[in-house]
Design an enzyme around this catalytic site. Structure first.
Site, PDB file in Angstrom:
ATOM      1  N   PHE A   1     -11.688  -7.470  13.644  1.00 41.79           N
ATOM      2  CA  PHE A   1     -10.559  -7.878  12.810  1.00 41.79           C
ATOM      3  C   PHE A   1     -10.246  -6.799  11.769  1.00 41.79           C
ATOM      4  CE2 PHE A   1      -8.948 -10.151   8.979  1.00 41.79           C
ATOM      5  CZ  PHE A   1      -7.706 -10.483   9.507  1.00 41.79           C
ATOM      6  N   GLN A   2      -8.996  -6.411  11.709  1.00 45.37           N
ATOM      7  CA  GLN A   2      -8.510  -5.378  10.787  1.00 45.37           C
ATOM      8  C   GLN A   2      -9.211  -4.033  10.978  1.00 45.37           C
ATOM      9  OE1 GLN A   2      -8.287  -7.149   6.791  1.00 45.37           O
ATOM     10  NE2 GLN A   2      -6.201  -7.786   7.275  1.00 45.37           N
TER      11      GLN A   2
ATOM     12  N   MET B   1      23.840   9.769   3.335  1.00 45.07           N
ATOM     13  CA  MET B   1      23.643  11.066   3.968  1.00 45.07           C
ATOM     14  C   MET B   1      23.903  10.976   5.480  1.00 45.07           C
ATOM     15  SD  MET B   1      23.198  14.170   3.395  1.00 45.07           S
ATOM     16  CE  MET B   1      22.306  14.754   1.958  1.00 45.07           C
TER      17      MET B   1
ATOM     18  N   GLU C   1       0.817  -1.215   0.000  1.00 50.89           N
ATOM     19  CA  GLU C   1       0.000   0.000   0.000  1.00 50.89           C
ATOM     20  C   GLU C   1       0.852   1.267   0.000  1.00 50.89           C
ATOM     21  OE1 GLU C   1      -0.562  -2.569   2.054  1.00 50.89           O
ATOM     22  OE2 GLU C   1      -2.671  -3.159   1.866  1.00 50.89           O
TER      23      GLU C   1
ATOM     24  N   LYS D   1     -17.782  -1.242   5.656  1.00 46.77           N
ATOM     25  CA  LYS D   1     -18.111  -2.332   4.741  1.00 46.77           C
ATOM     26  C   LYS D   1     -19.610  -2.329   4.394  1.00 46.77           C
ATOM     27  CE  LYS D   1     -17.266  -6.994   3.554  1.00 46.77           C
ATOM     28  NZ  LYS D   1     -16.490  -8.190   3.685  1.00 46.77           N
TER      29      LYS D   1
END
Lengths: 180, 565
Positions: free
Chosen positions: B116-117, B479, B54, B166
Site C-alpha cells: 500500500f502506497q 500563451m 505536496e 518506515k
C-alpha cells in the site's frame, strides 16, 4: 557526422541503481546500447561498465560528460575500436548426433580455435572468444549442423594506452580530500 | 563527540539541525508518520509549513531556496506523496535549485511487493534529481543527510531525494554527525585552468563588439559584484536570461535587457552581430537561442560554467572557462585591458528606441481600450520602488512580468524557467515570502496558473503569509491562445476559460481582495494592495487578445524577432 561503434567505459561506486542512471542517459538520446558488461574492477569497491553503442563523435562526447555528471560515477571514457583491445565470448550448443556424426566439426573447431566445453549424450557446447565478426562467422559455419542455442557476451575491453587513467584520477581526487 | 541513542526519525531531525535547516515544507502520511512524530518533539527547532498539496510543498521550498540561497527542505509521504513532488523535482533539476526532499517509503521487507502506497521512488526520480538514495537502515541517516545537503548545495545545485523506509524511521540508532565535505566521485568545482582564462581574456581584449549573456550561474555563485567589475572594465554590454534576471539591476548602464523568445530587441539582434559572445552561467536553452544552426555563427564563443557537461552541449565554444563565476570572472577581469566600445554600445539604442515606440509604450501606457498586462506590471513595479521580489507563474503573465518588472536587488526574480511549470507561482511565492521575510513579494499569475495550485491560499491563510497576488485575468490560457492566433489559424482549442470570482475565493480564505476592470481604478487598487504587510489578491481584467511581443517564433533565428505591430 559519421556513426561508428564506440566503447564507453564507466567506473562507478558500488551503489544500487547505478546501471539505471547510466542507461537512461542513452535512452534520452535515443541511442541503442549494443552490448553491456558490468563487473567489479581491479580496485575494491569500484565497478566497471563496458558499453558499446553506435553514435557519432559529438554525441559520444556529450553522453560521456552526462554520465560523468552523475554523482556516484567516478569517471567515464569513450574509445574507438583502434584504442582498445577487446573481446567477446560466444557459446554454441549443438545436438550430440550432429556433433558426433560430422567429421567436419573437427576441422571447424581447429580452424577457429574453438574449445569444447562439454559433450554428453544429448549435446555438445563449443566456446569461441573473439570479435563479433569472428564469433558470428563460426555461428554461420555451424548453422548446417543445427545450433540448438547460441549466446554471445557483451564486449570487454582494455585500453592500449600505457596510462592507468582511473588510478591517476583516484589519486588526484583523494588529494583534494580535506580530511586526508 | 557524545553518542546518543535514538530513533531513526529523531536522528533525521538532529541531522537537519546539524545542517542549519530552519524551515521545512511538507505534508504528512502513513509511511512518514514516525518522522512527523519526531518533528512534533522538535517543533521549536523548525518553522514547519503544512501546504495543501505536496506539489505546493516542493514549489514553496524552491521559492524559499531561490530567494535565500539556502537548501529547501521538503518532507512527504510515500506513494502519492512522493509522486506529487515529481514536477517540482524536474523543475528544480532544470533550474538548478538546491533541495533535499525526504520521502517516506514502505518497510524494507515490503519493498517490491506493490505494498500500500509503495512507489519505486528511486527509479522514478533518478532522471530528474542530482542524487536519489534509499535509506533502509537508521544508522545510514546521518551519513545520507550529510551527503544529500553537500550534493544539493555544492557545485551546480540541484534536487536530492532521500527515500526512507518506515522501519528505518523507527529503528534505534546511535547518533553522531559528520558534515560531508568531500565525495571522491564528485568534483563540484572544476579546477581553474589558467590557460583558458588567459585565452578568454585575450579574446575579449581583441573584441570589437563583445557581448555578455548573464545566466543564473551568476546568482548561484554570488558573483554579482564580480560580474559588474568584469563588464565595466572591458565595457561589455550584457543581456540576461530569464533566470539571470536581477543579477544586474535594471538600471545598470551596461544592462541591455532580456534575452530569448520574448526578450528585448537589442540583446537578441545583437547576438547575431557581436564578434565575441561571452556566456556566463547559462546553458543556451532553445528559448534563448532559437535556431541553433543560425545562432551567433559570426561570433567566437566564450562559455563560463561550473558544469563541464554544459560545454559544447548546444553551442560550440571557442574557449570554455570552467569553475565558479565568483572565481573565474575576477581571474579573467584581472587580465582585461580597460576598453571602450562606445559605438557598439550605442548601437543598442536604435533597437531600444524602436522597441520602446512599437512595443513597450503601447503595452505599458495604453490610453484607451482594455487594461493590458504590461501596464499592471509596470505600475506595481513602480509602486514598490522596483525593490520587490517578483514571483511569476508561467505563460504570458510570466513573460510580461519578466519584461516590465524592474529590479534593484539581486535574487528578486522567482520563476519556473526550464520546465515552465504552470501552478509554480503561488506556492513559490509562499516560499519566497518565508525565505526573505524582510522583503515584499509580488506574485503575478494568470487565471489558468492560479487555479492549478489555488489550494495554497489555505497555506497563506494558516501562516499569514504576506504575498501580494495579482491575477492578470484574460479569461484565456493566454500563451497557448497567442500561438493559436499566430500559428494555428485562430482555432482556440481548449483555451477559453470561465472563471470563478477570485476575490470571493480569497475572502473565503480570509484574504482581502479586489477586482479591477477599469484603468482609472488600477492605481487606487494597487495602493490599497500595498497599504500593509498582509496577503492580498488583486484580480485585474485584462484584454482577452493581448499578445507578448517581441517574439522569436520557435525554430527561427534570434534576428528574425517580430514586433507584431
Amino acid at each position: 557526422m559519421e556513426k561508428i561503434l564506440y566503447t564507453i567505459t564507466v567506473y562507478t561506486e558500488n551503489f544500487v541503481g547505478l546501471l539505471n542512471q547510466i542507461t537512461i542517459i542513452f535512452t534520452r538520446r535515443q541511442i541503442n546500447i549494443e552490448s553491456l558488461t558490468v563487473s567489479k574492477s581491479s580496485i575494491p569497491g569500484i565497478h566497471k561498465f563496458t558499453i558499446t553503442a553506435e553514435t557519432d563523435l559529438e554525441m559520444v562526447k556529450k553522453v560521456v560528460k552526462q554520465i560523468e555528471k552523475r554523482i556516484d560515477v567516478l569517471k567515464a571514457f569513450y574509445h574507438t575500436d583502434d584504442d582498445v583491445i577487446y573481446q567477446e565470448v560466444a557459446l554454441y550448443k549443438i545436438g550430440a548426433e550432429a556433433l558426433l556424426d560430422n567429421p567436419e566439426i573437427e576441422s571447424i573447431v581447429r580452424k577457429y580455435n574453438a574449445r569444447i566445453l562439454e559433450v554428453n549424450r544429448s549435446y555438445g557446447v563449443l566456446e569461441l572468444s573473439g570479435h563479433t565478426e569472428e564469433t558470428q562467422e563460426l555461428f554461420e559455419r555451424l548453422k548446417e549442423f543445427h545450433v540448438l542455442q547460441f549466446v554471445r557476451s557483451g564486449r570487454i575491453a582494455i585500453t592500449k594506452s600505457t596510462v592507468e587513467r582511473l588510478s591517476d584520477f583516484l589519486a588526484e581526487m583523494e588529494a583534494r580530500n580535506p580530511d586526508r | 563527540m557524545e553518542k546518543k541513542i535514538m530513533k531513526g526519525a529523531e536522528g533525521l531531525m538532529c541531522s537537519l539541525i546539524e545542517e542549519n535547516v530552519n524551515t521545512i515544507f511538507g505534508y504528512p502520511g502513513g509511511q512518514i508518520i514516525t518522522v512527523f512524530d519526531a518533528l512534533y518533539s522538535y517543533r521549536d527547532s523548525f518553522q514547519y509549513i503544512l501546504t495543501r498539496h505536496e506539489q505546493g510543498a516542493i514549489h514553496a521550498a524552491q521559492g524559499y531556496a531561490r530567494v535565500s540561497g539556502d537548501t529547501g527542505v521538503v518532507i512527504v509521504t510515500s506513494g502519492p506523496g512522493a509522486t506529487n513532488v515529481i514536477t517540482g523535482l524536474a523543475d528544480a533539476m532544470l533550474d538548478s535549485t538546491p533541495l533535499v526532499v525526504i520521502t517516506g517509503q514502505v518497510g524494507a521487507s515490503l519493498l517490491g511487493s506493490d505494498a500500500f502506497q509503495e512507489t519505486d521512488v528511486i527509479g522514478v526520480t533518478q532522471p530528474i534529481t542530482k542524487w536519489s538514495y534509499q535509506i533502509r537502515k537508521a544508522s545510514e541517516i546521518p551519513w545520507a543527510v550529510a551527503r544529500a545537503f553537500y550534493i544539493a548545495r555544492e557545485g551546480r545545485p540541484g534536487p536530492v531525494v532521500l527515500d526512507i523506509t518506515k522501519d528505518a524511521q523507527s529503528e534505534m540508532m546511535e547518533f553522531t554527525y559528520k558534515k560531508c565535505i568531500f565525495i571522491r566521485s564528485y568534483q563540484p568545482y572544476p579546477e581553474l585552468q589558467p590557460e583558458n582564462i588567459a585565452q578568454a581574456a585575450e579574446m575579449i581584449n581583441n573584441a570589437k563588439r563583445p557581448m555578455a549573456l548573464v545566466g543564473q550561474g551568476v546568482l548561484l555563485g554570488h558573483a554579482e559584484d564580480e560580474l559588474k567589475a568584469f563588464l565595466k572594465k572591458a565595457d561589455i554590454p550584457a543581456g540576461s536570461t530569464l533566470l539571470g534576471l536581477s543579477a544586474l539591476s535594471s538600471d545598470f548602464s551596461l544592462y541591455k535587457g532580456l534575452l530569448g523568445m520574448h526578450g528585448n530587441l537589442g540583446p537578441n539582434k545583437k547576438t547575431a552581430e557581436c564578434d565575441v559572445l561571452i556566456a556566463i552561467g547559462m546553458r543556451f536553452d532553445d528559448r534563448v537561442t532559437g535556431d541553433l544552426k543560425k545562432y551567433a555563427k559570426q561570433a567566437k564563443v566564450i562559455h563560463f560554467d561550473i558544469d563541464t557537461s554544459e560545454i559544447d552541449k548546444n553551442v560550440k565554444t571557442s574557449v570554455a572557462v570552467l569553475g565558479n563565476a565568483k572565481e573565474t570572472l575576477p581571474a579573467v577581469t584581472e587580465l582585461l585591458q580597460p576598453a571602450q566600445h562606445t559605438a557598439w554600445i550605442q548601437s543598442f539604442e536604435v533597437c531600444e528606441k524602436e522597441e520602446m515606440e512599437r512595443v513597450i509604450i503601447p503595452e505599458i501606457m495604453p490610453t484607451a481600450g482594455p487594461i493590458t498586462m504590461g501596464e499592471v506590471v509596470n505600475r506595481v513595479s513602480e509602486a514598490t520602488n522596483h525593490e520587490a521580489i517578483l514571483v511569476t507563474d508561467v505563460g504570458q503573465n510570466q513573460m510580461i512580468a519578466a519584461r516590465y518588472f524592474k529590479f534593484s536587488r539581486s535574487r528578486s526574480m522567482i520563476t519556473s524557467g526550464g520546465l515552465g511549470t504552470m501552478g509554480f507561482g503561488l506556492p513559490a511565492a509562499i516560499g519566497a515570502a518565508l525565505g526573505a521575510p524582510e522583503r515584499r513579494v509580488c506574485f503575478f499569475t494568470g487565471d489558468g496558473g492560479i487555479q492549478m495550485t489555488l489550494q495554497e491560499l489555505g497555506t497563506i491563510m494558516q501562516y499569514k503569509i504576506p504575498v501580494k497576488i495579482i491575477i492578470l485575468n484574460n479569461s484565456f490560457l493566454g500563451m497557448v491562445r497567442q500561438w493559436q492566433e499566430l500559428f494555428y489559424r485562430e482555432r482556440y482549442s481548449s483555451t477559453p476559460m470561465n472563471n470563478p470570482d477570485f476575490p470571493k475565493i480569497a475572502e473565503a480564505y480570509g484574504i482581502e481582495g479586489r477586482k479591477v476592470t477599469k484603468r482609472e481604478e488600477l492605481d487606487d487598487a494597487i495602493e490599497e494592495m500595498l497599504k500593509d504587510n498582509k496577503a492580498y489578491l488583486l484580480e485585474v481584467e485584462v484584454e482577452e487578445n493581448g499578445m507578448v511581443y517581441p517574439m522569436i517564433p520557435a525554430g527561427t533565428s534570434v534576428d528574425q524577432i517580430i514586433l507584431g505591430d
